[in-house]
Design a protein around this motif. Structure first.
Motif, PDB file in Angstrom:
ATOM      1  N   PRO A  18       0.819  -1.072  -0.275  1.00 33.25           N
ATOM      2  CA  PRO A  18      -0.052   0.071   0.084  1.00 33.25           C
ATOM      3  C   PRO A  18       0.875   1.224   0.016  1.00 33.25           C
ATOM      4  CG  PRO A  18       0.051  -0.991   2.245  1.00 33.25           C
ATOM      5  CD  PRO A  18       0.569  -1.971   1.210  1.00 33.25           C
ATOM      6  N   LYS A  19       0.318   2.175  -0.936  1.00 31.18           N
ATOM      7  CA  LYS A  19       1.217   3.446  -0.870  1.00 31.18           C
ATOM      8  C   LYS A  19       1.167   4.164   0.554  1.00 31.18           C
ATOM      9  CE  LYS A  19       2.776   6.697  -3.545  1.00 31.18           C
ATOM     10  NZ  LYS A  19       3.865   6.768  -4.519  1.00 31.18           N
ATOM     11  N   GLY A  20       0.217   3.912   1.451  1.00 29.10           N
ATOM     12  CA  GLY A  20       0.513   4.750   2.654  1.00 29.10           C
ATOM     13  C   GLY A  20       0.691   4.042   3.712  1.00 29.10           C
ATOM     14  N   ALA A  21       1.594   3.003   3.408  1.00 28.46           N
ATOM     15  CA  ALA A  21       2.160   1.978   4.491  1.00 28.46           C
ATOM     16  C   ALA A  21       2.684   2.487   5.724  1.00 28.46           C
ATOM     17  CB  ALA A  21       2.923   0.719   3.866  1.00 28.46           C
ATOM     18  N   ASN A  22       3.565   3.441   5.352  1.00 30.81           N
ATOM     19  CA  ASN A  22       4.480   4.265   6.599  1.00 30.81           C
ATOM     20  C   ASN A  22       5.157   2.870   7.415  1.00 30.81           C
ATOM     21  OD1 ASN A  22       3.668   6.676   5.708  1.00 30.81           O
ATOM     22  ND2 ASN A  22       1.746   6.699   6.854  1.00 30.81           N
ATOM     23  N   GLY A  23       5.792   2.018   6.567  1.00 36.21           N
ATOM     24  CA  GLY A  23       6.491   0.833   7.304  1.00 36.21           C
ATOM     25  C   GLY A  23       5.592  -0.233   7.653  1.00 36.21           C
ATOM     26  N   ALA A  24       4.209  -0.207   7.830  1.00 36.25           N
ATOM     27  CA  ALA A  24       3.335  -1.209   8.232  1.00 36.25           C
ATOM     28  C   ALA A  24       2.957  -2.034   6.785  1.00 36.25           C
ATOM     29  CB  ALA A  24       2.155  -0.493   9.141  1.00 36.25           C
ATOM     30  N   TYR A  25       3.810  -2.821   6.450  1.00 41.10           N
ATOM     31  CA  TYR A  25       3.372  -3.507   5.263  1.00 41.10           C
ATOM     32  C   TYR A  25       2.572  -5.012   5.667  1.00 41.10           C
ATOM     33  CZ  TYR A  25       6.428  -0.323   2.842  1.00 41.10           C
ATOM     34  OH  TYR A  25       7.244   0.635   2.248  1.00 41.10           O
ATOM     35  N   PRO A  26       1.918  -5.412   4.687  1.00 41.34           N
ATOM     36  CA  PRO A  26       1.060  -6.253   5.248  1.00 41.34           C
ATOM     37  C   PRO A  26       1.922  -7.697   5.006  1.00 41.34           C
ATOM     38  CG  PRO A  26       0.389  -5.489   2.975  1.00 41.34           C
ATOM     39  CD  PRO A  26       1.342  -4.688   3.488  1.00 41.34           C
ATOM     40  N   THR A  27       2.840  -7.796   4.259  1.00 41.19           N
ATOM     41  CA  THR A  27       3.443  -9.015   4.027  1.00 41.19           C
ATOM     42  C   THR A  27       5.118  -8.937   4.485  1.00 41.19           C
ATOM     43  OG1 THR A  27       4.517  -8.770   1.723  1.00 41.19           O
ATOM     44  CG2 THR A  27       2.357  -9.423   1.813  1.00 41.19           C
TER      45      THR A  27
END
Length: 252
Positions: A18-27
């Motif tokens: 996601p573009k707005g992950a801000n380091g919190a990626y889902p994988t």
């Protein structure tokens, strides 16, 4: 690339990176997710920062007509998600901390476990996670998911690979847009809806606006305003209408 295919590819990319992950990626691959990459993955770094890689692509696009006249078509598009895990023959953590094998696998069995963990992350993100909302709003049906092991030749580095193929039914493209539409509003659906959601998520609107501006102007649809019914009830028929009626079709 068709616009339904493009919309689906972008929706999957947003779900996994996601573009707005801000380091919190889902994988576990984090930001190492690429769209429609062509060429070998032979530039993985020697450290542990890029050893988990996901490549999102599309394959077969089947369109079955709903009527003999043609469109709209029943569109089923293959989404191909290739996942790669680099196998390290030796690895020393700089901080002298124990690194989980699904992050930095050393043995073949650990590499296979790392693939399973990453595949699980991908399925959760697409089917249930918040980042998969755009994908789930686009897909109409997802009849099957096929996961296969890939045997990659070893050239310089050792890779473990797996490929997921999702057969996704999506809406067919509709190019009918208002004559005065501009930019993103000129994109055909379903790409227009996906683009609007992606812009809200932080994607640059200029890219989609430029794509819409580059499209040819579609022909203006002829409004269906009414129909005239003529009935010949003569026995035998004399070829003239005995009863006529004009039926207006409400507009708007």
């Amino acid at each position: 690339m068709s616009f339904s295919r493009m919309a689906l590819s972008l929706a999957v990319l947003e779900a996994l990176c996601p573009k707005g992950a801000n380091g919190a990626y889902p994988t576990k691959a984090r930001g190492n997710v690429y769209r429609e990459r062509i060429g070998p993955l032979d530039d993985l770094a020697e450290d542990a920062k890029r050893q988990l890689v996901v490549v999102v692509g599309t394959g077969r696009d089947d369109g079955t007509a709903n009527s003999p006249a043609g469109p709209p078509y029943l569109r089923v598009i293959e989404v191909e998600i290739a996942i790669f895990v680099r196998v390290f023959t030796t690895f020393e953590d700089d901080a002298d901390e124990e690194t989980p094998p699904w992050i930095v696998p050393v043995t073949d069995s650990e590499a296979d476990d790392a693939l399973s963990v990453l595949e699980h992350d991908i399925r959760i993100a697409l089917l249930f996670g918040p980042t998969g909302r755009i994908f789930r709003s686009l897909r109409q049906k997802l009849p099957n998911i096929v996961s296969t092991q890939e045997r990659e030749p070893e050239e310089g580095i050792k890779l473990a690979a797996r490929r997921l193929v999702l057969n996704v039914q999506v809406p067919d493209e509709c190019t009918l847009v208002p004559a005065d539409a501009e930019g993103v509003d000129r994109l055909p659906t379903p790409l227009r809806g996906v683009a609007t959601d992606l812009i809200a998520a932080g994607y640059a609107p200029e890219i989609f606006a430029a794509l819409g501006t580059a499209l040819p102007v579609p022909p203006a649809p002829v409004p269906f305003t009414g129909i005239t019914l003529d009935l010949d009830i003569s026995q035998p028929s004399d070829g003239t209408a005995d009863i006529s009626a004009d039926v207006a079709i409400p507009q708007g």
